[in-house]
Design an enzyme around this catalytic site. Structure first.
Site, PDB file in Angstrom:
ATOM      1  N   HIS A 183      -8.750  49.535  58.415  1.00 41.86           N
ATOM      2  CA  HIS A 183      -7.596  48.694  58.094  1.00 41.86           C
ATOM      3  C   HIS A 183      -7.311  48.872  56.599  1.00 41.86           C
ATOM      4  O   HIS A 183      -8.235  48.782  55.781  1.00 41.86           O
ATOM      5  CB  HIS A 183      -7.910  47.218  58.330  1.00 41.86           C
ATOM      6  CG  HIS A 183      -7.902  46.794  59.763  1.00 41.86           C
ATOM      7  ND1 HIS A 183      -8.661  47.392  60.711  1.00 41.86           N
ATOM      8  CD2 HIS A 183      -7.201  45.806  60.400  1.00 41.86           C
ATOM      9  CE1 HIS A 183      -8.443  46.806  61.882  1.00 41.86           C
ATOM     10  NE2 HIS A 183      -7.561  45.835  61.729  1.00 41.86           N
TER      11      HIS A 183
ATOM     12  N   HIS B 159      -8.484  44.687  68.805  1.00 44.18           N
ATOM     13  CA  HIS B 159      -9.814  44.087  68.614  1.00 44.18           C
ATOM     14  C   HIS B 159     -10.189  43.367  69.905  1.00 44.18           C
ATOM     15  O   HIS B 159      -9.471  42.449  70.322  1.00 44.18           O
ATOM     16  CB  HIS B 159      -9.792  43.087  67.456  1.00 44.18           C
ATOM     17  CG  HIS B 159      -9.333  43.680  66.161  1.00 44.18           C
ATOM     18  ND1 HIS B 159     -10.202  44.100  65.194  1.00 44.18           N
ATOM     19  CD2 HIS B 159      -8.085  43.955  65.692  1.00 44.18           C
ATOM     20  CE1 HIS B 159      -9.520  44.591  64.171  1.00 44.18           C
ATOM     21  NE2 HIS B 159      -8.224  44.515  64.446  1.00 44.18           N
TER      22      HIS B 159
ATOM     23  N   HIS C 180      -4.880  50.248  68.344  1.00 42.38           N
ATOM     24  CA  HIS C 180      -5.355  49.212  67.402  1.00 42.38           C
ATOM     25  C   HIS C 180      -5.482  47.899  68.156  1.00 42.38           C
ATOM     26  O   HIS C 180      -4.492  47.195  68.367  1.00 42.38           O
ATOM     27  CB  HIS C 180      -4.361  49.105  66.232  1.00 42.38           C
ATOM     28  CG  HIS C 180      -4.759  48.127  65.166  1.00 42.38           C
ATOM     29  ND1 HIS C 180      -4.254  48.189  63.884  1.00 42.38           N
ATOM     30  CD2 HIS C 180      -5.589  47.055  65.174  1.00 42.38           C
ATOM     31  CE1 HIS C 180      -4.767  47.208  63.159  1.00 42.38           C
ATOM     32  NE2 HIS C 180      -5.569  46.483  63.931  1.00 42.38           N
TER      33      HIS C 180
ATOM     34  N   ASP D  47      -3.085  44.485  68.282  1.00 43.61           N
ATOM     35  CA  ASP D  47      -4.058  43.938  67.329  1.00 43.61           C
ATOM     36  C   ASP D  47      -4.964  42.873  67.975  1.00 43.61           C
ATOM     37  O   ASP D  47      -6.084  43.173  68.354  1.00 43.61           O
ATOM     38  CB  ASP D  47      -3.335  43.373  66.091  1.00 43.61           C
ATOM     39  CG  ASP D  47      -4.199  43.365  64.848  1.00 43.61           C
ATOM     40  OD1 ASP D  47      -5.321  43.865  64.902  1.00 43.61           O
ATOM     41  OD2 ASP D  47      -3.731  42.875  63.795  1.00 43.61           O
ATOM     42  N   ASP D  48      -4.456  41.643  68.063  1.00 39.84           N
ATOM     43  CA  ASP D  48      -5.216  40.534  68.659  1.00 39.84           C
ATOM     44  C   ASP D  48      -4.286  39.773  69.602  1.00 39.84           C
ATOM     45  O   ASP D  48      -3.814  38.673  69.269  1.00 39.84           O
ATOM     46  CB  ASP D  48      -5.728  39.600  67.554  1.00 39.84           C
ATOM     47  CG  ASP D  48      -6.628  40.318  66.570  1.00 39.84           C
ATOM     48  OD1 ASP D  48      -7.809  40.547  66.889  1.00 39.84           O
ATOM     49  OD2 ASP D  48      -6.133  40.694  65.487  1.00 39.84           O
TER      50      ASP D  48
ATOM     51  N   GLU E 239      -2.622  46.019  54.897  1.00 36.74           N
ATOM     52  CA  GLU E 239      -2.085  44.890  55.670  1.00 36.74           C
ATOM     53  C   GLU E 239      -1.754  43.775  54.675  1.00 36.74           C
ATOM     54  O   GLU E 239      -0.617  43.348  54.571  1.00 36.74           O
ATOM     55  CB  GLU E 239      -3.121  44.422  56.711  1.00 36.74           C
ATOM     56  CG  GLU E 239      -2.656  43.252  57.571  1.00 36.74           C
ATOM     57  CD  GLU E 239      -3.763  42.729  58.516  1.00 36.74           C
ATOM     58  OE1 GLU E 239      -4.955  43.008  58.266  1.00 36.74           O
ATOM     59  OE2 GLU E 239      -3.413  42.014  59.483  1.00 36.74           O
TER      60      GLU E 239
HETATM   61  N1  HPA Z   1      -6.949  42.492  60.116  1.00 34.90           N
HETATM   62  C1  HPA Z   1      -8.189  42.442  59.656  1.00 34.90           C
HETATM   63  N2  HPA Z   1      -9.210  42.089  60.414  1.00 34.90           N
HETATM   64  C2  HPA Z   1      -8.993  41.780  61.682  1.00 34.90           C
HETATM   65  C3  HPA Z   1      -7.717  41.800  62.209  1.00 34.90           C
HETATM   66  C4  HPA Z   1      -6.643  42.192  61.383  1.00 34.90           C
HETATM   67  O1  HPA Z   1      -5.454  42.255  61.760  1.00 34.90           O
HETATM   68  N3  HPA Z   1      -7.829  41.436  63.493  1.00 34.90           N
HETATM   69  C5  HPA Z   1      -9.139  41.207  63.736  1.00 34.90           C
HETATM   70  N4  HPA Z   1      -9.852  41.410  62.632  1.00 34.90           N
HETATM   71 ZN    ZN Z   2      -6.566  44.820  63.307  1.00 34.73          ZN
END
Ligand code: HPA
Ligand code: ZN
Length: 340
Positions: free
Chosen positions: A194, A16, A14, A275-276, A197
Site C-alpha cells: 500500500h 483484505h 486488492h 479493499d474491505d 493512500e
Molecule cells: N489501507 C491500509 N490498511 C488496510 C486497508 C487499507 O485500505 N484495509 C485494510 N488494511
Molecule cells: Zn487495502
C-alpha cells in the site's frame, strides 16, 4: 451498463480477507466462540461504520477480527467471500491476509493459513475460482516483527505468492521495511505494498525504488508528481485502485472527484477493487458500477479495467490467457462495435 458490468469476467487484486467480515457472520462466529462484541445488532454494527480517515476504520477493523479464533472461522470467512466472487463473475482473486492481527492475539499462524487455504481449494474445485495469497505486514509494527512473520511463513511458502504492507500509512514509510522486503524477495515472494493512500508521493517513490514492488495498492497520491507517474508507466507497474474505500475513508471527497479517469488518461494501468467490502458499502461489482456512474465511464473503459485486472494479476501465463480470451469474447459479443 449495469448488466454489462455484472456479467463482465474480472479479477480482484486488492482485497483484505479480514475486511470481508460481514456483520451477520461476525455475530454468528462471536456466538460460536462465546465472545462478547460491543454491538447488539447488525444494524448497530453497520451504524458504526462511519469513518473520517484510515485510522478510524482500522480501529473497528481490528476489533472485528478479534472474534476469529479457529481454523473453521477462517474457512467460513474466506469461503463466504469466495461465494460472493462466484456471484459477481470474479474469476480470480488475490487475497491479502494480516497474520500479525491474529498471531498478536495468540492465534497460531497455522490456524489462520490452514482455514484460508482450505476455502481456496474448495472454491477452486466447486466454483472454479482461482486465487492466491498476499501476506501483508502491519506497518504500524516494527520491521523486526515483520521478520518474525516472514520466518513463520516459510513452512507455508508454497501457499503464499506475495508479501504486502498495510495498516496505518502516515509515519510508517515503506523504507522502514527495506530489509525484510529484500529478504522476502530473496526467498521468492513477489513484493507489493500500500502506498499513496494517505501518504504522499514520496511514499510511492520509496515503495517502487526501495521495496521494488511489482504492484501499487491504491497509489492515488502518485498523481502529485508527474515524474513519478512517468516512472510508474515506464516500469509497467499497475495500481490497484479502490473507489468505494477511497470515498468511505475520505481519500476523495466524493466519487465524482475520484482521479481514476485521469489515471487512465495519463496511461497508468489501473484496476478496480473493493479493499474491505464489508466496511465500505459494496462488493467488487458495486465498485465498478458506482465509479462508472460517477465518472461517466464507457463500456470500453470498463473492459480496459477488467483486462488490466487479469493482465496485472500474478497468475501463470496459461490461466491468464484463458481468462483474457474469455473477456475478449464477452466484449466482442456485447459491444465492440459501439464506442460507449
Ligand atoms: N489501507 C491500509 N490498511 C488496510 C486497508 C487499507 O485500505 N484495509 C485494510 N488494511
Ligand atoms: Zn487495502
Amino acid at each position: 451498463m449495469k448488466r454489462f458490468i455484472e456479467n463482465l469476467p474480472k479479477a480482484e487484486l486488492h482485497l483484505h480477507i479480514e475486511g470481508t467480515f460481514e456483520p451477520e457472520l461476525m455475530f454468528k462466529i462471536a456466538n460460536r466462540n462465546s465472545i462478547e462484541i460491543p454491538f447488539k445488532s447488525v444494524k448497530e454494527i453497520k451504524d458504526a461504520y462511519q469513518f473520517s480517515c484510515l485510522q478510524d476504520f482500522l480501529n473497528i477493523y481490528y476489533q472485528g477480527a478479534n472474534v476469529l479464533q479457529t481454523e473453521e472461522d477462517f474457512f467460513d470467512l474466506t469461503y463466504s467471500y469466495l461465494t460472493k466472487c462466484n456471484e459477481q463473475n470474479v474469476r480470480h482473486t488475490e487475497i491479502m491476509f494480516d497474520p500479525q492481527t491474529h498471531t498478536k492475539r495468540g492465534i497460531p499462524f497455522q490456524t489462520v493459513i490452514n482455514g484460508i487455504v482450505k476455502a481456496q481449494e474448495q472454491a477452486k474445485s466447486k466454483l472454479g475460482i482461482t486465487s492466491l495469497l498476499i501476506m501483508s505486514f502491519l506497518r504500524h509494527l516494527s520491521e523486526e516483527d515483520a521478520f518474525k512473520t516472514l520466518e513463520e511463513s516459510l513452512l507455508y511458502k508454497n501457499k503464499i505468492t506475495c508479501v504486502g504492507l498495510d495498516s496505518s500509512e502516515r509515519g510508517n514509510p515503506p523504507s522502514k521495511f527495506k530489509n525484510v522486503y529484500a529478504k522476502a524477495v530473496e526467498l521468492g515472494y513477489i513484493p507489493v505494498a500500500h502506498a499513496g493512500e494517505e501518504g504522499d508521493s514520496d511514499y510511492v517513490w520509496e515503495a517502487i525504488d526501495i521495496l521494488k514492488i511489482k504492484r501499487i495498492d491504491h497509489g492515488n497520491n502518485a498523481l502529485q508528481d508527474t515524474n513519478l507517474v512517468q516512472e510508474i508507466i515506464k516500469r509497467d507497474i499497475a495500481l490497484t485502485v479502490c473507489p468505494l474505500s477511497n470515498s468511505a475513508l475520505k481519500v476523495v471527497e466524493n466519487l465524482e472527484e475520484h482521479p481514476l479517469k485521469e489515471m487512465l488518461n495519463l496511461g497508468l494501468k489501473v484496476t478496480v477493487n473493493s479493499d474491505d467490502p464489508a466496511f465500505f458499502g459494496g462488493q467488487l461489482n458495486k465498485n465498478y458500477i458506482e465509479i462508472q456512474k460517477a465518472l461517466n465511464l464507457s463500456k470500453k473503459d470498463m473492459y480496459t479495467l477488467a483486462k488490466n485486472s487479469f493482465q496485472f494479476s500474478f497468475l501463470d501465463e496459461y490461466t491468464k490467457q484463458k481468462y483474457l480470451t474469455e473477456l475478449e469474447t464477452y466484449y466482442q459479443k456485447n459491444c465492440a462495435t459501439t464506442t460507449s
